[in-house]
Design a protein around this motif. Structure first.
Motif, short mmCIF file in Angstrom:
data_model
loop_
_atom_site.label_atom_id
_atom_site.label_comp_id
_atom_site.label_asym_id
_atom_site.label_seq_id
_atom_site.Cartn_x
_atom_site.Cartn_y
_atom_site.Cartn_z
N GLU A 312 2.22 -1.41 -2.22
CA GLU A 312 1.19 -0.40 -1.98
C GLU A 312 -0.13 -1.01 -1.54
O GLU A 312 -1.16 -0.34 -1.48
CB GLU A 312 1.00 0.44 -3.24
N ALA A 313 -0.13 -2.30 -1.19
CA ALA A 313 -1.35 -3.00 -0.80
C ALA A 313 -1.88 -2.50 0.54
O ALA A 313 -1.12 -2.06 1.40
CB ALA A 313 -1.10 -4.50 -0.71
N VAL A 314 -3.19 -2.54 0.71
CA VAL A 314 -3.83 -2.23 1.99
C VAL A 314 -4.42 -3.50 2.58
O VAL A 314 -4.72 -4.46 1.86
CB VAL A 314 -4.93 -1.16 1.82
N GLN A 315 -4.60 -3.52 3.89
CA GLN A 315 -5.15 -4.69 4.56
C GLN A 315 -6.67 -4.75 4.44
O GLN A 315 -7.27 -5.82 4.46
CB GLN A 315 -4.76 -4.67 6.05
N HIS A 316 -7.28 -3.59 4.32
CA HIS A 316 -8.73 -3.53 4.13
C HIS A 316 -9.11 -2.18 3.54
O HIS A 316 -8.37 -1.20 3.67
CB HIS A 316 -9.48 -3.77 5.44
#
Length: 327
Positions: A312-316
């Motif tokens: 569920e990580a985002v790049q920014h």
């Protein structure tokens, strides 16, 4: 596991329900026994979660540029008051002492505060109470699995920090290996929460399949996690569909289920989980800067991995990203 030191006893919480949760609501809704203190135990799936009060979190260095963005009204007392709802692991839950909130959301709150040169004041609250608390200034931020919606953006500002994901989970030895499109669920027996966002998505997929002449989904509904778990393990159900965060935690804890498909929580639209702040007070910009610094220095990724949420990580971090539309 890539996590902070676990000098205190590593413990695990018995699984909380994943199938009855709405993707943009209280992460603990309908969870079975989610307020019970976890008891010391070892996982059988190889993932160990530290739910002791002693968390030994990853060290965070203040970012002067981000700290300079903090409004004077927030930095006045040197604290960042953050509302969390300790109702569902791995997002937020009470530790083994039954009083200390721990989890991914707490770690994010502490790290953001430290990046901004503040001390996190974590305040447990029921999920439905955060909007009034943030509006009134009782809480300077909410970090509690809040999905950005256009309706919420009328009253709050947001800095995104996680993707809102739904997960299809099957029994660990199931022959089902991938669910990625409507045709994949045709004829399947699927457990889903009644009245939830995930049910709406599954109904849309089912309607598409029926138009194509494919077998319909066999919807199954259960009031508690024990019953749904038994249905899946006994073969009465093929799949569950619910918020990925809690389902991933359960899978890591028990080893009895496996992830076979991910969906955006706002399918077909992307949905964002975000730090919520009072509209117009300027703090969301500071939170965004802190989050982006945490992403860049690797601390953010370590926190998500610690709680099994790497998917569920985002790049920014985005400031007030597009929200789910009003219904």
């Amino acid at each position: 596991m890539s996590s902070a030191r676990t000098s205190a006893a590593a413990v695990v919480l018995l699984a909380t329900a994943a199938v009855g949760l709405s993707a943009c609501s209280d992460p603990g809704a309908n969870a079975a026994g989610n307020n019970n203190a976890p008891s010391p135990s070892a996982t059988v799936a190889g993932k160990v979660f530290n739910l002791s009060p002693q968390q030994d979190r990853f060290p965070v260095t203040e970012d002067p540029a981000a700290a300079a963005l903090v409004p004077d009204a927030v930095k006045a007392d040197g604290k960042l008051t953050v509302a969390v709802s300790p109702n569902a692991a791995p997002l937020a839950v009470y530790a083994s002492d039954s009083k200390t909130p721990v989890g991914n959301e707490v770690d994010i709150a502490v790290a953001v505060a430290q990046k901004l040169g503040l001390k996190a004041d974590i305040v447990p609250t029921s999920w439905e109470n955060w909007p009034l608390g943030v509006e009134s200034g009782k809480y300077e931020a909410v970090i509690s699995n809040v999905t950005v919606t256009e309706a919420r953006k009328e009253k709050f500002d947001f800095a995104s920090y996680r993707s809102d994901k739904l997960g299809f989970y099957a029994k660990s030895d199931s022959p089902i290996t991938s669910i990625s499109k409507p045709a994949d669920v045709a004829g399947k027996k699927i457990i889903v929460g009644s009245g939830t966002n995930q049910e709406s998505i599954l109904l849309a997929w089912d309607a598409e399949n029926k138009k194509a002449g494919l077998p319909p989904v066999q919807f199954q509904y259960y009031d508690d996690d024990s019953a749904s778990t038994l249905a899946l393990q006994s073969g009465r159900a093929d799949l569950t569909l619910g918020p990925n965060a809690t389902a991933a935690y359960k899978a890591a804890n028990t080893g009895q289920t496996k992830l076979v498909g991910l969906l955006d929580g706002g399918w077909p639209l992307k949905a964002n989980i975000a730090v919520g702040t009072k509209k117009g007070n300027g703090f969301a910009k500071a939170a965004q800067a802190a989050l982006n610094d945490l992403i860049q220095d690797g601390t953010y990724g370590k926190i998500l991995d610690r709680w099994g949420l790497t998917a569920e990580a985002v790049q920014h971090s985005e400031l007030n990203p597009p929200g789910l539309p009003k219904k």
